[in-house]
Design a protein around this motif. Structure first.
Motif, PDB file in Angstrom:
ATOM      1  N   ILE A 157       0.878  -1.162   0.000  1.00 31.32           N
ATOM      2  CA  ILE A 157       0.000   0.000   0.000  1.00 31.32           C
ATOM      3  C   ILE A 157       0.920   1.217   0.000  1.00 31.32           C
ATOM      4  O   ILE A 157       1.685   1.407   0.955  1.00 31.32           O
ATOM      5  N   ASN A 158       0.865   2.005  -1.064  1.00 33.73           N
ATOM      6  CA  ASN A 158       1.747   3.173  -1.207  1.00 33.73           C
ATOM      7  C   ASN A 158       3.207   2.784  -0.986  1.00 33.73           C
ATOM      8  O   ASN A 158       3.932   3.419  -0.238  1.00 33.73           O
ATOM      9  N   ARG A 159       3.621   1.697  -1.635  1.00 34.02           N
ATOM     10  CA  ARG A 159       4.991   1.160  -1.624  1.00 34.02           C
ATOM     11  C   ARG A 159       5.401   0.512  -0.302  1.00 34.02           C
ATOM     12  O   ARG A 159       6.518   0.032  -0.184  1.00 34.02           O
ATOM     13  N   GLN A 160       4.528   0.504   0.685  1.00 38.76           N
ATOM     14  CA  GLN A 160       4.852  -0.104   1.977  1.00 38.76           C
ATOM     15  C   GLN A 160       4.228  -1.498   2.032  1.00 38.76           C
ATOM     16  O   GLN A 160       3.006  -1.631   1.897  1.00 38.76           O
ATOM     17  N   ARG A 161       5.061  -2.504   2.253  1.00 42.81           N
ATOM     18  CA  ARG A 161       4.557  -3.874   2.356  1.00 42.81           C
ATOM     19  C   ARG A 161       3.684  -4.009   3.589  1.00 42.81           C
ATOM     20  O   ARG A 161       3.972  -3.429   4.633  1.00 42.81           O
ATOM     21  N   THR A 162       2.606  -4.737   3.456  1.00 40.22           N
ATOM     22  CA  THR A 162       1.742  -4.998   4.600  1.00 40.22           C
ATOM     23  C   THR A 162       1.511  -6.491   4.729  1.00 40.22           C
ATOM     24  O   THR A 162       1.516  -7.214   3.733  1.00 40.22           O
ATOM     25  N   GLU A 163       1.354  -6.942   5.944  1.00 41.86           N
ATOM     26  CA  GLU A 163       1.013  -8.339   6.214  1.00 41.86           C
ATOM     27  C   GLU A 163      -0.302  -8.410   6.977  1.00 41.86           C
ATOM     28  O   GLU A 163      -0.598  -9.401   7.619  1.00 41.86           O
ATOM     29  N   LYS A 164      -1.086  -7.339   6.891  1.00 39.79           N
ATOM     30  CA  LYS A 164      -2.328  -7.259   7.656  1.00 39.79           C
ATOM     31  C   LYS A 164      -3.532  -7.151   6.734  1.00 39.79           C
ATOM     32  O   LYS A 164      -3.641  -6.213   5.951  1.00 39.79           O
ATOM     33  N   HIS A 192      -6.333  -6.423   7.738  1.00 41.63           N
ATOM     34  CA  HIS A 192      -7.142  -5.311   8.237  1.00 41.63           C
ATOM     35  C   HIS A 192      -6.486  -3.946   7.996  1.00 41.63           C
ATOM     36  O   HIS A 192      -6.962  -2.937   8.498  1.00 41.63           O
ATOM     37  N   ALA A 193      -5.414  -3.916   7.182  1.00 39.92           N
ATOM     38  CA  ALA A 193      -4.785  -2.633   6.850  1.00 39.92           C
ATOM     39  C   ALA A 193      -5.842  -1.720   6.234  1.00 39.92           C
ATOM     40  O   ALA A 193      -6.733  -2.170   5.514  1.00 39.92           O
ATOM     41  N   ARG A 194      -5.734  -0.432   6.526  1.00 40.99           N
ATOM     42  CA  ARG A 194      -6.727   0.524   6.046  1.00 40.99           C
ATOM     43  C   ARG A 194      -6.388   1.002   4.639  1.00 40.99           C
ATOM     44  O   ARG A 194      -5.282   1.417   4.365  1.00 40.99           O
ATOM     45  N   VAL A 195      -7.386   0.948   3.775  1.00 49.02           N
ATOM     46  CA  VAL A 195      -7.255   1.414   2.402  1.00 49.02           C
ATOM     47  C   VAL A 195      -8.163   2.631   2.259  1.00 49.02           C
ATOM     48  O   VAL A 195      -9.315   2.605   2.688  1.00 49.02           O
ATOM     49  N   ARG A 196      -7.614   3.688   1.665  1.00 45.75           N
ATOM     50  CA  ARG A 196      -8.365   4.932   1.470  1.00 45.75           C
ATOM     51  C   ARG A 196      -8.302   5.330  -0.005  1.00 45.75           C
ATOM     52  O   ARG A 196      -7.352   4.982  -0.706  1.00 45.75           O
ATOM     53  N   PRO A 197      -9.281   6.104  -0.479  1.00 44.56           N
ATOM     54  CA  PRO A 197      -9.189   6.611  -1.850  1.00 44.56           C
ATOM     55  C   PRO A 197      -7.879   7.380  -2.029  1.00 44.56           C
ATOM     56  O   PRO A 197      -7.465   8.133  -1.157  1.00 44.56           O
ATOM     57  N   GLY A 198      -7.211   7.141  -3.151  1.00 42.89           N
ATOM     58  CA  GLY A 198      -5.923   7.762  -3.435  1.00 42.89           C
ATOM     59  C   GLY A 198      -4.749   6.836  -3.180  1.00 42.89           C
ATOM     60  O   GLY A 198      -3.662   7.057  -3.708  1.00 42.89           O
ATOM     61  N   ASP A 199      -4.946   5.792  -2.385  1.00 42.25           N
ATOM     62  CA  ASP A 199      -3.877   4.834  -2.117  1.00 42.25           C
ATOM     63  C   ASP A 199      -3.540   4.061  -3.393  1.00 42.25           C
ATOM     64  O   ASP A 199      -4.418   3.794  -4.220  1.00 42.25           O
ATOM     65  N   VAL A 200      -2.267   3.693  -3.534  1.00 40.47           N
ATOM     66  CA  VAL A 200      -1.823   2.865  -4.658  1.00 40.47           C
ATOM     67  C   VAL A 200      -1.491   1.484  -4.115  1.00 40.47           C
ATOM     68  O   VAL A 200      -0.685   1.351  -3.197  1.00 40.47           O
ATOM     69  N   LEU A 201      -2.132   0.470  -4.668  1.00 42.09           N
ATOM     70  CA  LEU A 201      -1.909  -0.918  -4.257  1.00 42.09           C
ATOM     71  C   LEU A 201      -1.112  -1.636  -5.331  1.00 42.09           C
ATOM     72  O   LEU A 201      -1.391  -1.493  -6.523  1.00 42.09           O
ATOM     73  N   THR A 202      -0.126  -2.423  -4.894  1.00 41.71           N
ATOM     74  CA  THR A 202       0.664  -3.253  -5.790  1.00 41.71           C
ATOM     75  C   THR A 202       0.579  -4.676  -5.261  1.00 41.71           C
ATOM     76  O   THR A 202       0.860  -4.912  -4.084  1.00 41.71           O
ATOM     77  N   PHE A 203       0.179  -5.607  -6.108  1.00 44.98           N
ATOM     78  CA  PHE A 203       0.040  -6.998  -5.665  1.00 44.98           C
ATOM     79  C   PHE A 203       0.113  -7.924  -6.863  1.00 44.98           C
ATOM     80  O   PHE A 203      -0.188  -7.541  -7.992  1.00 44.98           O
ATOM     81  N   GLY A 204       0.546  -9.147  -6.612  1.00 45.19           N
ATOM     82  CA  GLY A 204       0.643 -10.149  -7.660  1.00 45.19           C
ATOM     83  C   GLY A 204      -0.562 -11.068  -7.642  1.00 45.19           C
ATOM     84  O   GLY A 204      -1.008 -11.493  -6.592  1.00 45.19           O
ATOM     85  N   ILE A 205      -1.080 -11.325  -8.832  1.00 42.21           N
ATOM     86  CA  ILE A 205      -2.150 -12.309  -8.996  1.00 42.21           C
ATOM     87  C   ILE A 205      -1.711 -13.204 -10.140  1.00 42.21           C
ATOM     88  O   ILE A 205      -1.564 -12.731 -11.271  1.00 42.21           O
ATOM     89  N   GLY A 206      -1.484 -14.460  -9.823  1.00 40.15           N
ATOM     90  CA  GLY A 206      -0.985 -15.378 -10.849  1.00 40.15           C
ATOM     91  C   GLY A 206       0.360 -14.889 -11.357  1.00 40.15           C
ATOM     92  O   GLY A 206       1.206 -14.443 -10.581  1.00 40.15           O
ATOM     93  N   PRO A 207       0.563 -14.892 -12.674  1.00 35.70           N
ATOM     94  CA  PRO A 207       1.861 -14.487 -13.223  1.00 35.70           C
ATOM     95  C   PRO A 207       2.022 -12.969 -13.367  1.00 35.70           C
ATOM     96  O   PRO A 207       3.086 -12.493 -13.711  1.00 35.70           O
ATOM     97  N   SER A 208       0.950 -12.208 -13.118  1.00 33.10           N
ATOM     98  CA  SER A 208       1.033 -10.763 -13.345  1.00 33.10           C
ATOM     99  C   SER A 208       1.050  -9.970 -12.038  1.00 33.10           C
ATOM    100  O   SER A 208       0.609 -10.442 -11.002  1.00 33.10           O
ATOM    101  N   VAL A 209       1.589  -8.763 -12.135  1.00 29.23           N
ATOM    102  CA  VAL A 209       1.596  -7.833 -11.012  1.00 29.23           C
ATOM    103  C   VAL A 209       0.626  -6.717 -11.348  1.00 29.23           C
ATOM    104  O   VAL A 209       0.682  -6.151 -12.450  1.00 29.23           O
ATOM    105  N   ARG A 210      -0.276  -6.422 -10.438  1.00 32.05           N
ATOM    106  CA  ARG A 210      -1.257  -5.360 -10.641  1.00 32.05           C
ATOM    107  C   ARG A 210      -0.842  -4.136  -9.845  1.00 32.05           C
ATOM    108  O   ARG A 210      -0.398  -4.246  -8.701  1.00 32.05           O
TER     109      ARG A 210
END
Length: 104
Positions: free
Chosen positions: A48-55, A57-75
């Motif tokens: 979330i905004n370049r900070q790795r999270t392991e939670k 229940h981490a809070r997501v707000r409008p404007g946040d940038v999420l980076t995550f892998g699904i299958g072979p691709s990174v979103r």
């Protein structure tokens, strides 16, 4: 008091200005179940905004940038809105902006 099955930190309508990461991923239709979204977060595979999270229940707000892998691709997506429900795909697409460069 919260309704049954809804904790105080899990606002269904986003009235607090944020939403749990696992719930947002589920509402935006990136992950099929909230349990799978929680596992993805707990494995440290979401930023979330370049900070790795392991939670989940981490809070997501409008404007946040999420980076995550699904299958072979990174979103990489920017949160535009909080989800009220897991609706149809067209409704889910209104929750985010895809920041990935177009293929090719």
């Amino acid at each position: 008091p919260p309704r049954q099955g809804v904790s105080a930190d899990d606002p269904e309508d986003g009235a607090l200005g944020w939403q749990r990461l696992d719930r947002w991923l589920w509402c935006a239709r990136f992950i099929k179940t909230r349990a799978a979204a929680a596992r993805l977060a707990e494995q440290g595979r979401i930023r979330i905004n370049r900070q790795r999270t392991e939670k989940a229940h981490a809070r997501v707000r409008p404007g946040d940038v999420l980076t995550f892998g699904i299958g072979p691709s990174v979103r990489v997506v920017r949160v535009l809105a909080l989800g009220n429900r897991r609706g149809p795909a067209e409704e889910a697409r209104q929750l985010y902006e895809d920041l990935e460069p177009p293929p090719g």
